[in-house]
Design a protein around this motif. Structure first.
Motif, PDB file in Angstrom:
ATOM      1  N   SER A  55       0.817  -1.218   0.000  1.00  0.00           N
ATOM      2  CA  SER A  55       0.000   0.000   0.000  1.00  0.00           C
ATOM      3  C   SER A  55       0.847   1.263   0.000  1.00  0.00           C
ATOM      4  O   SER A  55       0.424   2.310  -0.504  1.00  0.00           O
ATOM      5  CB  SER A  55      -0.934   0.009   1.208  1.00  0.00           C
ATOM      6  N   HIS A  81      -7.208  -1.754  -0.092  1.00  0.00           N
ATOM      7  CA  HIS A  81      -6.136  -1.975   0.869  1.00  0.00           C
ATOM      8  C   HIS A  81      -6.461  -3.186   1.733  1.00  0.00           C
ATOM      9  O   HIS A  81      -7.614  -3.428   2.101  1.00  0.00           O
ATOM     10  CB  HIS A  81      -5.938  -0.725   1.721  1.00  0.00           C
ATOM     11  N   ALA A 123      -2.108  -3.987  -1.270  1.00  0.00           N
ATOM     12  CA  ALA A 123      -3.343  -3.486  -1.870  1.00  0.00           C
ATOM     13  C   ALA A 123      -3.556  -4.172  -3.209  1.00  0.00           C
ATOM     14  O   ALA A 123      -2.596  -4.444  -3.940  1.00  0.00           O
ATOM     15  CB  ALA A 123      -3.291  -1.971  -2.062  1.00  0.00           C
TER      16      ALA A 123
END
Length: 281
Positions: A95, A108, A114
């Motif tokens: 992320s 996420h 993510a």
């Protein structure tokens, strides 16, 4: 546009990195991607806290099933339905890593990664719905059987009265789901059927032969990781390999691999269709 083999390859590649993770947030660099809920806040509210249970596919849709929200145990599951359209791509990345230029949505995850949905042409869509709403979605409800779920009798019943050209018929997602231009051309060559032959002009035996060819071609394409013509990549960033096995698609003017006669291209249902005028009758 990614077809069934490409989306199946994507689903299989994403599953190990998604299943069991909890959705912790949503980033939406481009709100055009949201087909519902229509705002990032509403989308996040519907997704956050859910555990990803399955990653699969229906036709050309990627389907990510999320379990009930723990704080609302009676809320029931939800399904994230993602349509890649022309240039949609997926990958899993930390992320903290800046998203690529064409990122449209990031889901996420609890492990710090993510799921990134990128789409250069911006035609792809994401919708988060209940299973019941998914089943009631007009597009989803209209989809025909998957190639392996289509029986010879059902295929015969779907085609025997159609006056449309056979390629148009198998591109029709309400007849059989997941077939696009590439695999239509390849399947019709394998079955030795012209793409512009009226569907109802074929004998039952030839229509059944076509279904067998579709199933075999799709299976081979999945085994090869799909086909890369321009944009498609697997979530690992590699090209598919089935383009190296094409017999006719995109090869107009080249010799037929079976008889040596030059392949020709015509338009069928608005799509360029390549075939052998000698082998395909």
């Amino acid at each position: 546009m990614p077809e069934l083999p490409e989306v199946e390859t994507i689903a299989r590649a994403l599953a190990p990195g998604l299943i069991g993770r909890v959705a912790t947030g949503i980033t939406v660099p481009d709100r055009k991607v949201l087909a519902g809920p229509a705002t990032p806040d509403a989308f996040a509210d519907a997704a956050v806290g859910r555990v990803i249970e399955t990653v699969g596919r229906r036709a050309k849709l990627l389907l990510v099933t999320l379990g009930p929200r723990p704080q609302l145990p009676d809320s029931g599951p939800a399904v994230l339905a993602l349509h890649l359209k022309m240039t949609g791509r997926f990958h899993i990345a930390p992320s903290a890593v800046p998203p690529p230029a064409h990122a449209r949505l990031l889901l996420h995850l609890s492990d710090g990664n993510a799921l990134v949905f990128s789409d250069m042409r911006r035609f792809g869509t994401a919708r988060l719905v209940t299973p019941e709403a998914l089943a009631a979605w007009t597009f989803y409800a209209s989809l025909g059987p998957e190639p392996w779920d289509m029986t010879p009798d059902a295929f015969e019943a779907a085609l025997c009265r159609k006056t449309t050209r056979i390629k148009a018929a198998i591109l029709d997602q309400t007849v059989i789901a997941g077939i696009g231009n590439i695999y239509a051309d390849e399947s019709l060559f394998a079955a030795r059927i012209r793409p512009d032959a009226p569907a109802n002009s074929l004998t039952p035996a030839r229509r059944r032969k076509l279904l067998t060819a579709i199933q075999a071609v799709i299976a081979r394409a999945i085994a090869a990781g799909g086909s890369t013509i321009r944009d498609y990549r697997t979530p690992d960033g590699v090209e598919g390999g089935f383009q190296h096995q094409f017999t006719v698609y995109g090869k107009a003017g080249q010799p037929c691999p079976a008889c040596g006669k030059a392949l020709i291209a015509i338009k069928v249902a608005g799509r360029t269709s390549t075939f052998c005028p000698q082998c395909q009758k």
